[in-house]
Design a protein around this motif. Sequence first.
Motif, PDB file in Angstrom:
ATOM      1  N   ALA A 135      25.527  -9.597  53.260  1.00  0.00           N
ATOM      2  CA  ALA A 135      26.784  -9.062  53.902  1.00  0.00           C
ATOM      3  C   ALA A 135      27.887  -8.716  52.862  1.00  0.00           C
ATOM      4  O   ALA A 135      28.620  -7.864  52.770  1.00  0.00           O
ATOM      5  CB  ALA A 135      27.595 -10.430  54.783  1.00  0.00           C
ATOM      6  N   SER A 185      16.114 -16.066  58.692  1.00  0.00           N
ATOM      7  CA  SER A 185      17.472 -15.699  58.396  1.00  0.00           C
ATOM      8  C   SER A 185      17.556 -14.247  57.744  1.00  0.00           C
ATOM      9  O   SER A 185      18.198 -13.375  58.102  1.00  0.00           O
ATOM     10  CB  SER A 185      18.166 -16.586  57.454  1.00  0.00           C
ATOM     11  N   GLY A 211      27.904 -16.743  58.200  1.00  0.00           N
ATOM     12  CA  GLY A 211      27.544 -17.522  56.760  1.00  0.00           C
ATOM     13  C   GLY A 211      28.275 -18.738  56.469  1.00  0.00           C
ATOM     14  O   GLY A 211      28.022 -19.639  56.167  1.00  0.00           O
ATOM     15  N   SER A 254      22.630 -15.176  54.691  1.00  0.00           N
ATOM     16  CA  SER A 254      23.665 -14.150  55.093  1.00  0.00           C
ATOM     17  C   SER A 254      24.660 -13.697  54.176  1.00  0.00           C
ATOM     18  O   SER A 254      25.234 -12.465  54.338  1.00  0.00           O
ATOM     19  CB  SER A 254      24.313 -14.690  56.559  1.00  0.00           C
ATOM     20  N   VAL A 282      19.115 -11.042  59.458  1.00  0.00           N
ATOM     21  CA  VAL A 282      20.313 -10.252  58.853  1.00  0.00           C
ATOM     22  C   VAL A 282      19.938  -8.984  58.385  1.00  0.00           C
ATOM     23  O   VAL A 282      20.786  -8.027  58.560  1.00  0.00           O
ATOM     24  CB  VAL A 282      20.550 -10.994  57.466  1.00  0.00           C
ATOM     25  N   ILE A 287      28.860 -10.931  59.702  1.00  0.00           N
ATOM     26  CA  ILE A 287      27.822 -11.849  59.377  1.00  0.00           C
ATOM     27  C   ILE A 287      28.299 -12.847  58.339  1.00  0.00           C
ATOM     28  O   ILE A 287      27.827 -13.744  57.972  1.00  0.00           O
ATOM     29  CB  ILE A 287      26.630 -10.824  58.726  1.00  0.00           C
ATOM     30  N   SER A 335      18.445  -8.453  51.202  1.00  0.00           N
ATOM     31  CA  SER A 335      17.444  -8.245  52.419  1.00  0.00           C
ATOM     32  C   SER A 335      16.971  -6.852  52.327  1.00  0.00           C
ATOM     33  O   SER A 335      15.598  -7.074  52.607  1.00  0.00           O
ATOM     34  CB  SER A 335      18.508  -8.058  53.695  1.00  0.00           C
TER      35      SER A 335
END
Length: 529
Positions: free
Chosen positions: A433, A372, A392, A429, A376, A388, A5
Amino acid sequence: MSDLSSKEAFPNADTRTNSTPEHPAGRPDVESNDVPKKDEHVYLAETLSTPRQILFIATVCMAMYTNQIGLGNTVGIVGVIGESFGLTTAGEMSWLLAGYSLSIGTFILIAGRLGDQFGHKRMFVIGMGWYALWSLIAGFAVYSTYILFIFARVFQGMGPATTLPNALAILASAYSPGPRKNMAFAWFGGAAPFGAISGLAFGGLFALAWWPWTFWSQGIALAALTAFSAWAIPNQHVSDKATHKTRGERIKFMDIPGCITGVASLVLINFAWNQAVVVGWEQPYVYVCLILGALFAAAFFLIEVYWAENPIIPFASFNVDIAFVFGCTATGWATFGIWVFYFSQLVLNIRGISPLLLAAWYAPVIPSGLLSALAVGKLLGKISASWIMLIGQVAYLVGSILAATMPVDSNYWTYFFFSVIIICVGMDSSFPAAAIIFSDAVPPKYQGIGASVVLTIVNYSISLGLGFAGTVEREINHGAHNKADELLGYRGALWMSVGLSGLGFVFSLIFLAKEKLRGRKGAVTEEKM
């Protein structure tokens, strides 16, 4: 379709993969300890014009894009390739995908360490060139046997294994923290669904003529990209610390014993599970490979914990949190590997759709993946990463259940469509995470390897999951002599993915409960003080 991300995934981390700082050529801002002054560091991308920055980011993002093309271009036409080699079952054909993911998951950490020593740009260019060469060889395997094709796929995977960690390092060192850097990482992750769908589409298109052109065209494009990346990526020199090391110091830094035992372990264990699908566990060499792999794994663990001064994986610093990260990430991405292969085989071979139509059916991963990733990226700064991770795992579980229970003649807009949409939430995700939890759980000196460790687990789990599912398919499909038996095998494999995702869901619940309990204990302690 792994995703990254933004820098928010590494809030406490040094912004460079691994720990070796880089600086542009000719920089005089190096003190006697060879570390650039923090306030004088020049971020190379920010010295470029806007059009040049766009080319730079697009070129680096090709690492993720071409990685996913290598997976997607085979998923849709694996039956066509298998038929040309005389392969009859999905379990046998799973090697055509598993070998590619196996080598990516096996060599990522080593390639990142090589980038620290010899320059990330140099390793990026070498990785693209290597990928191009073995893509061409994969196409020429049509004149040989499927053994050559599988070997070519394995060696193909070493290309993305080299480009991915070094691309992350290049982006991390090219921009200062801020919106532009966040967007660069967002585009890197966003390239994944585009690459996957492009691979499915090009594979299906070229298969209409002759399937080797899928790989020949890929090789030609990668060769051109290799030359272009040498120009588009600014020169980045290895730090003085790296260049002034003696040969012995370089070898010690590379952790050669750890590399050898780690690679041997990963390859042998994965080979055993995937080869058992083809020949069965009754073959002695299969379980001998599994035993040897376990022994090499034990040796690797001992070396990394007690001997290596610069371990590839810092096991000595791991804790229970890391164990949950590994468990959730591994089960989730093993689920994805099974889902993408066996769900496509079900609709291709049982439902009877074409490879090109399969690409259209999977197309929702593009908007779903991008949305997504952006969501996120925003949520990571506002809610706990463990929540998160739980979201997922729920997505993996629900998406895999939809795939396993889909009636063969159901409408596309029911089971298949929603399974694709939901699984994307799990993919986009779980990586960030996992990265943030890893970042919070290990000491600062190991922050930089977080992305590489998670990428290793992601790709290796895809390959190993296919081995697990292939064993289930082989045991229950009665030889796959008719469509009913084929469907039974596919269903069994997909239910295996449900089981794995359910295990990941349990792991994420336990981890969330553990985090909540720890938070309450901390609050009580503060009140007492």
